[in-house]
Write a protein that holds these residues in place. Sequence first.
Motif, mmCIF file in Angstrom:
data_model
loop_
_atom_site.group_PDB
_atom_site.id
_atom_site.type_symbol
_atom_site.label_atom_id
_atom_site.label_comp_id
_atom_site.label_asym_id
_atom_site.label_seq_id
_atom_site.Cartn_x
_atom_site.Cartn_y
_atom_site.Cartn_z
ATOM 1 N N ILE A 145 0.840 -1.206 0.000
ATOM 2 C CA ILE A 145 0.000 0.000 0.000
ATOM 3 C C ILE A 145 0.871 1.249 0.000
ATOM 4 C CG2 ILE A 145 -1.678 1.316 1.359
ATOM 5 C CD1 ILE A 145 -2.831 -1.312 2.330
ATOM 6 N N ALA A 146 1.893 1.242 0.844
ATOM 7 C CA ALA A 146 2.781 2.407 0.916
ATOM 8 C C ALA A 146 3.479 2.655 -0.419
ATOM 9 C CB ALA A 146 3.818 2.196 2.021
ATOM 10 N N THR A 147 3.925 1.575 -1.083
ATOM 11 C CA THR A 147 4.588 1.715 -2.377
ATOM 12 C C THR A 147 3.639 2.289 -3.423
ATOM 13 O OG1 THR A 147 6.043 -0.155 -1.875
ATOM 14 C CG2 THR A 147 5.794 0.440 -4.189
ATOM 15 N N ALA A 148 2.407 1.778 -3.453
ATOM 16 C CA ALA A 148 1.425 2.272 -4.419
ATOM 17 C C ALA A 148 1.108 3.745 -4.172
ATOM 18 C CB ALA A 148 0.149 1.437 -4.340
ATOM 19 N N GLU A 149 0.939 4.122 -2.911
ATOM 20 C CA GLU A 149 0.648 5.521 -2.598
ATOM 21 C C GLU A 149 1.805 6.425 -3.006
ATOM 22 O OE1 GLU A 149 -2.098 6.729 -1.784
ATOM 23 O OE2 GLU A 149 -3.218 4.934 -1.212
ATOM 24 N N CYS A 150 3.020 5.913 -2.837
ATOM 25 C CA CYS A 150 4.196 6.693 -3.229
ATOM 26 C C CYS A 150 4.219 6.911 -4.742
ATOM 27 C CB CYS A 150 5.451 5.937 -2.768
ATOM 28 S SG CYS A 150 6.988 6.849 -2.948
ATOM 29 N N LEU A 151 3.957 5.854 -5.514
ATOM 30 C CA LEU A 151 3.958 5.969 -6.972
ATOM 31 C C LEU A 151 2.813 6.856 -7.464
ATOM 32 C CD1 LEU A 151 4.828 2.286 -7.962
ATOM 33 C CD2 LEU A 151 6.294 4.287 -8.196
ATOM 34 N N LYS A 152 1.634 6.725 -6.854
ATOM 35 C CA LYS A 152 0.502 7.555 -7.262
ATOM 36 C C LYS A 152 0.755 9.026 -6.952
ATOM 37 C CE LYS A 152 -2.922 5.289 -5.255
ATOM 38 N NZ LYS A 152 -4.329 4.960 -4.890
ATOM 39 N N ALA A 153 1.356 9.283 -5.788
ATOM 40 C CA ALA A 153 1.648 10.670 -5.419
ATOM 41 C C ALA A 153 2.654 11.275 -6.384
ATOM 42 C CB ALA A 153 2.174 10.733 -3.990
ATOM 43 N N GLY A 158 -0.100 17.317 -6.184
ATOM 44 C CA GLY A 158 -1.221 17.891 -5.453
ATOM 45 C C GLY A 158 -1.218 17.557 -3.977
ATOM 46 N N ARG A 159 -2.426 17.518 -3.397
ATOM 47 C CA ARG A 159 -2.584 17.330 -1.959
ATOM 48 C C ARG A 159 -2.064 15.965 -1.503
ATOM 49 N NH1 ARG A 159 -8.380 18.911 0.140
ATOM 50 N NH2 ARG A 159 -7.654 20.835 -0.867
ATOM 51 N N ALA A 161 0.406 14.246 -2.777
ATOM 52 C CA ALA A 161 1.863 14.291 -2.722
ATOM 53 C C ALA A 161 2.341 15.055 -1.493
ATOM 54 C CB ALA A 161 2.417 14.936 -3.994
ATOM 55 N N LEU A 162 1.653 16.150 -1.157
ATOM 56 C CA LEU A 162 2.039 16.939 0.012
ATOM 57 C C LEU A 162 1.880 16.125 1.290
ATOM 58 C CD1 LEU A 162 2.915 19.623 1.233
ATOM 59 C CD2 LEU A 162 0.499 20.322 1.275
ATOM 60 N N LEU A 163 0.767 15.399 1.397
ATOM 61 C CA LEU A 163 0.539 14.590 2.591
ATOM 62 C C LEU A 163 1.566 13.468 2.683
ATOM 63 C CD1 LEU A 163 -1.343 14.304 5.013
ATOM 64 C CD2 LEU A 163 -2.824 12.833 3.624
ATOM 65 N N LEU A 164 1.893 12.866 1.537
ATOM 66 C CA LEU A 164 2.916 11.821 1.524
ATOM 67 C C LEU A 164 4.268 12.386 1.935
ATOM 68 C CD1 LEU A 164 3.199 8.734 0.595
ATOM 69 C CD2 LEU A 164 4.268 9.690 -1.436
ATOM 70 N N LEU A 165 4.578 13.597 1.466
ATOM 71 C CA LEU A 165 5.845 14.240 1.817
ATOM 72 C C LEU A 165 5.914 14.517 3.315
ATOM 73 C CD1 LEU A 165 8.507 15.533 0.945
ATOM 74 C CD2 LEU A 165 7.249 17.662 0.540
ATOM 75 N N VAL A 166 4.810 15.011 3.875
ATOM 76 C CA VAL A 166 4.777 15.258 5.323
ATOM 77 C C VAL A 166 5.030 13.956 6.073
ATOM 78 C CG1 VAL A 166 3.277 15.889 7.251
ATOM 79 C CG2 VAL A 166 3.288 17.278 5.170
ATOM 80 N N GLY A 167 4.356 12.889 5.653
ATOM 81 C CA GLY A 167 4.573 11.593 6.296
ATOM 82 C C GLY A 167 6.007 11.133 6.155
ATOM 83 N N GLY A 168 6.602 11.354 4.966
ATOM 84 C CA GLY A 168 7.985 10.947 4.753
ATOM 85 C C GLY A 168 8.953 11.678 5.662
ATOM 86 N N VAL A 169 8.740 12.991 5.824
ATOM 87 C CA VAL A 169 9.610 13.784 6.713
ATOM 88 C C VAL A 169 9.468 13.312 8.159
ATOM 89 C CG1 VAL A 169 10.006 16.090 7.649
ATOM 90 C CG2 VAL A 169 9.640 15.785 5.193
ATOM 91 N N LEU A 170 8.218 13.093 8.585
ATOM 92 C CA LEU A 170 7.997 12.601 9.953
ATOM 93 C C LEU A 170 8.600 11.206 10.141
ATOM 94 C CD1 LEU A 170 4.293 13.748 10.528
ATOM 95 C CD2 LEU A 170 6.365 14.751 11.509
#
Length: 526
Positions: A145-153, A158-159, A161-170
Amino acid sequence: MTVLPRGRRHPTLFEPATLLIGAAMALLGAVIGMELLTRVGITPNSSIIAAVLAIGIGRIPLAVTRRFRSTGRQNLLQTVISAASFGGANAVLLPAGMVWLFGRPDLVPAMIFGAVLGALLDIAMLYRLFDSRAFPATGLWPAGIATAECLKAGDRGGRRALLLLVGGVLGAGGRVIGIPTDIVGVCWIGNQAALLMFGLGLLARGYAPVVLDVDLAAIHAPHGVMLGAGAVALWQMARAVRGRQREEQAPAGAQPPGLKVFLAGYGGFAGAAALMAVLAGLGAGMGLAGVLGFAAFAAAAALISELLVGVSAMHSGWFPAFATSLIFLLLGMLLGFPPLALVVLAGFASATGPAFADMGYDLKAGWILRGRGTDPAWELAGRRAQRTAEVFGLLVASGLVALTYRSYFSADLFPPYDRVAVATITAGRDPDLAGQLLLWAAPGAVLQFLGGPNRQLGVLFATGLLILNPAAGWTALAALFVRRVVSWRTGERLDRPRYVLAGGLIAGSALMSFASGAAAGLFSRR
């Protein structure tokens, strides 16, 4: 035969540019896996790392790389790198190191050959079992799931990708300060009951020496619990397969497809184990009957190990591949196999499982990207393309292992589990071993039975017991508590953002783990 509409063709690995870049990425993945496993002792979540690399290739401003902005091709590259890093390190290099440490470097080619056969059987079996009753596509597979969300982002921006980036930084920041943020991500995606037992297992293993003055590993409690839970889990899988046969109203006497896969897999493992036994010269000391008995037991060990590893990976994102190998090594000692046979057994059991679990993550990611099975023909075409990519990545990595293993082993660079397995064999059989395993198998079996096949409480509790990481246990409980409170207050409204944020946490943690591991490996060279 499934036919796609005219003009619609799923990307394949055999497109010239994809094959060329895929070969380079397979070599890179194999080097990453071997370096980290031998110098640091771990191989981080390669599916996530591969996804980030695939996105990066698609963003290179060249004509040859522009076509890799397609999530289908990115998924293929991600599958190749993932298979090469996990397959090369865990499934091939690790078994080879065992026979070298045992003092039989002449048997390394035979072990590599047998390990590759075992890993290829892993790939073939999961291809047939994915989206079955035992391993449903709708199963959790958190890293997928995480891999798919990363590729889709990366594709949509958009939003999301931003949420994924925030999660990645955290996720990366938490890993730096010692918080296992990948556990937070998994607990925000996976089955809550199963992950609660996983967290409790981690805490029990970590605090038993302090609270009870007992080292659970020393009395083989984790291994016994996994044995009991695993036996019941296999029985539950068999019931599920038979239930599906009844639902489909199969003709009388016909075997359910899942059972055919299990039987074919067992036969394949038995043939590979017998071939390894012959190549290792076990027949001289064991005779024909001994070799056949060894092959039968080794095949059962390989099959059961991969199924337990697959179930753990699907439900928790963590899989105790080395621990399940150690369980069957201990059982082999109880059966009285000679030391060389035990080394071959341990190596063969270690080769099965990692490729199975890792491919599950890759197929889950592809299933999400292809529309979650809404177009069966498209899904089947994509899954076949991923199977080819998985085999390609494994074979490229295996070739690199065959060419470089002497340089690693001559420099005393071995996966840590190799030393554990060889030390266990040379120490000899513990007279209390059988009683300890049976004693702890009982609660594992009861827990697994009570939780049922969907929750896998016994297997996940045993998985936690096999890992010494109490901080991860506290993190799991805290993450599950936060998830429960937020769901109680907001219902299902925040479920999708939670999945994206969880994917970012897993990705950030994996990338930071990879970066710190690579740095540690670089400094260890100096």
